[in-house]
Design an enzyme around this catalytic site. Structure first.
Site, mmCIF file in Angstrom:
data_model
loop_
_atom_site.group_PDB
_atom_site.id
_atom_site.type_symbol
_atom_site.label_atom_id
_atom_site.label_comp_id
_atom_site.label_asym_id
_atom_site.label_seq_id
_atom_site.Cartn_x
_atom_site.Cartn_y
_atom_site.Cartn_z
ATOM 1 N N TYR A 54 0.830 -1.210 0.000
ATOM 2 C CA TYR A 54 0.000 0.000 0.000
ATOM 3 C C TYR A 54 0.862 1.256 0.000
ATOM 4 O O TYR A 54 1.800 1.394 0.785
ATOM 5 C CB TYR A 54 -0.923 0.031 1.228
ATOM 6 N N HIS A 84 -5.265 15.824 -3.929
ATOM 7 C CA HIS A 84 -5.567 16.064 -2.524
ATOM 8 C C HIS A 84 -5.475 17.537 -2.146
ATOM 9 O O HIS A 84 -5.963 17.937 -1.081
ATOM 10 C CB HIS A 84 -4.627 15.244 -1.639
ATOM 11 N N ASN A 197 0.284 12.370 4.888
ATOM 12 C CA ASN A 197 -0.370 11.492 5.852
ATOM 13 C C ASN A 197 0.098 11.785 7.269
ATOM 14 O O ASN A 197 0.854 11.020 7.865
ATOM 15 C CB ASN A 197 -0.069 10.024 5.500
ATOM 16 N N TYR A 283 -19.971 34.115 43.505
ATOM 17 C CA TYR A 283 -19.208 33.005 42.941
ATOM 18 C C TYR A 283 -18.157 33.467 41.937
ATOM 19 O O TYR A 283 -17.058 32.920 41.876
ATOM 20 C CB TYR A 283 -20.147 32.015 42.245
ATOM 21 N N ARG A 286 -15.359 34.606 44.311
ATOM 22 C CA ARG A 286 -14.852 33.618 45.263
ATOM 23 C C ARG A 286 -14.389 32.334 44.577
ATOM 24 O O ARG A 286 -13.452 31.662 45.042
ATOM 25 C CB ARG A 286 -15.964 33.311 46.266
ATOM 26 N N PHE A 331 -2.404 7.916 12.002
ATOM 27 C CA PHE A 331 -2.711 9.238 11.457
ATOM 28 C C PHE A 331 -4.032 9.790 11.987
ATOM 29 O O PHE A 331 -4.366 10.945 11.742
ATOM 30 C CB PHE A 331 -2.790 9.162 9.930
ATOM 31 N N GLU A 417 -12.679 5.261 4.756
ATOM 32 C CA GLU A 417 -12.404 6.120 5.906
ATOM 33 C C GLU A 417 -13.748 6.457 6.557
ATOM 34 O O GLU A 417 -14.311 7.534 6.379
ATOM 35 C CB GLU A 417 -11.646 7.366 5.451
#
Length: 512
Positions: A54, A84, A197, A283, A286, A331, A417
């Site tokens: 791969y 990409h 990646n 509050y 404090r 990744f 994915e």
């Protein structure tokens, strides 16, 4: 000029800040070059063997079962980068892009990505020539890392894509390389995939945000102390023995800061023995250490996560020392997305409690005899009335931004994915929350100082005197209304910078 040396064992958060926000140069250590060369030798042997692996001899994502002939593998890597680089929107800030490039160099230099040293050196050359790729804000899902943002960076190495010019305009990547005296490179098998990646964008943003948050949380203690002083509050809730019985470390640190900042105040002394004084403060006064302290503990969690990621090899597949090439899920940005979302929630609450103190300072029914909206001539003048509107609007936005991005997975790549981290979105919105927090603290700083000024002739604490003098340089003293936006901007600069904190620390010692 400093130089950051990238070792085969990684870099430090300080290195990232020096390159992203400073002018530090970058160099590869010989051990990193050796590690990359050894890793590349394994990939070359795989190429020669012809077996399908791969990212080396196959397609990507749902195309992982498609074999690619050896003569087309360089083309495969170039096509990957071009396809990409599909982001849209405004460009990411220069500091984010520079952090992202340095972190990708760091990961490649660890010798598990199978790239030639030339590839990492080419990214080094971009940084040293101050060439900043134009990286659009939208495109990453934090799944196979920050694919689109990193591809926009990698495309410039090929002499393509866009570069963010120093004037803020977009220019051609090839032209930018020519201006810098650099040449495009050609990619070999596995190298395009190794360039995209990684979790480098989200890690870079988280590391920058961690530094910002650490400073702002300390400044939140300072502005809280000033508000408490201006409202005739008590310093007793911040005594160390009260926080030792609830041992959250951040709470103890914040309480110690506030207690020290309130000492030596004539304003505080004026009502210390007043039986008519309120037994308990609200509050928002404090409980300041409980909120800011919890935020500090959340920050420490984010520091730990980022530190682990900074020591990690983030790629897919990875080349192991024995020559095996194995697919991983390293990744995936879930650790960073969770940490960023958690820190955004904490920072939003630090801002929310600061706005509550601002509102109390401005309200004549609750401010303990301060004039309405801190104006000596309320009615004709509105004082800081609308500054509180601005703060309230920012608090509302931060609450929307505190909604976690990391639970919003959408499947991609033909269901290969099928779960993504949204870590890029989480870290990007964290930066917005922190910028908003600095605006909120700026409004509180301005309101608290005006409250202290209006307590004259009572003398403030040393910290109060230093803050009052710093703010008075651009805001003057309470009086007729003036154009307020520039004053708030100046206060924000003071909050974000180190001058005020350094002046206080020179008087009182370091604040944690």
């Amino acid at each position: 000029m400093t130089t950051v040396t990238v070792l085969s064992t990684g870099i430090t958060p300080a290195d990232v800040h020096a390159v992203a926000r400073g002018a530090a140069l970058v160099e590869l250590h010989p051990t990193a070059v050796e590690a990359m060369a050894a890793s590349r030798a394994h990939v070359d042997r795989i190429e020669e063997s012809g077996r399908p692996v791969y990212g080396v001899s196959t397609g990507f994502g749902s195309l992982a079962s498609t074999f690619v002939a050896s003569e087309r593998r360089a083309e495969l890597q170039h096509a990957l980068i071009r396809s990409h680089a599909a982001g849209v929107g405004a460009p990411m800030p220069r500091e984010v892009v520079r952090a992202m490039m340095l972190l990708r160099i760091r990961s490649l230099a660890m010798g598990r990505s199978g790239v030639r040293p030339l590839v990492a050196q080419s990214l080094v050359d971009l940084l040293n020539a101050d060439v900043t790729p134009w990286v659009p804000e939208h495109g990453s899902l934090g799944a196979s890392g920050d694919l689109a943002p990193l591809a926009h960076c990698a495309l410039v190495l090929l002499g393509e894509g866009w570069v963010l010019d120093k004037s803020g305009t977009r220019i051609d990547g090839g032209e930018a390389l020519r201006r810098a005296g650099l040449r495009p490179i050609s990619l070999a098998a596995k190298e395009g995939l190794a360039l995209v990646n990684g979790t480098d964008g989200m890690l870079g943003m988280l590391l920058l945000a961690i530094g910002d948050a650490a400073h702002l949380f300390t400044m939140a203690d300072l502005t809280a102390a000033l508000s408490i002083e201006a409202m005739l509050g008590s310093d007793r809730p911040f005594m160390p023995e009260l926080h030792a019985i609830r041992p959250h470390p951040g709470q103890a640190t914040s309480a110690a800061n506030i207690h020290r900042l309130l000492q030596g105040s004539g304003i505080m002394d004026s009502h210390r023995d007043d039986l008519a004084h309120a037994v308990q403060d609200a509050y928002s006064m404090r409980c300041a250490p409980q909120v800011a302290g919890a935020a500090r503990d959340t920050l420490e969690f984010a520091v730990q996560v980022a530190g682990r990621e900074l020591r990690s090899v983030v790629d897919n597949p990875v080349v192991l020392p024995d020559g095996r090439v194995e697919s991983t899920g390293n990744f995936h940005g879930a650790p960073l997305g969770f940490a960023a979302d958690y820190l955004a929630i904490a920072a939003a609450e630090v801002g929310a409690i600061a706005e509550r103190r601002v509102d109390r300072l401005l309200d004549v029914c609750r401010s303990r005899d301060l004039p309405p909206f801190l104006s000596p001539d309320a009615g004709v003048n509105s004082g800081l009335m609308i500054a509180q509107y601005t703060a309230a609007g920012i608090v509302a936005e931060n609450r929307r931004l505190a909604s976690p991005a990391s639970v919003d997975s959408l499947p991609t790549s033909g269901m290969q994915e099928d779960h993504v981290s949204m870590g890029w979105a989480a870290t990007k919105k964290l930066r917005t929350v922190l910028d908003n927090l600095s605006s909120l603290l700026a409004v509180e700083l301005l309101a608290a100082v005006r409250g202290i000024q209006l307590r004259a002739p009572l003398s403030p604490s040393p910290a109060g005197a230093i803050a009052t003098a710093a703010v008075a340089r651009f805001a003057g003293t309470p009086g007729p209304d003036e154009f307020l936006a520039p004053t708030i901007e100046a206060a924000k600069t003071l909050v974000n910078g180190t001058d005020l904190r350094s002046a206080v620390e020179s008087e009182l010692g370091p604040l944690s």
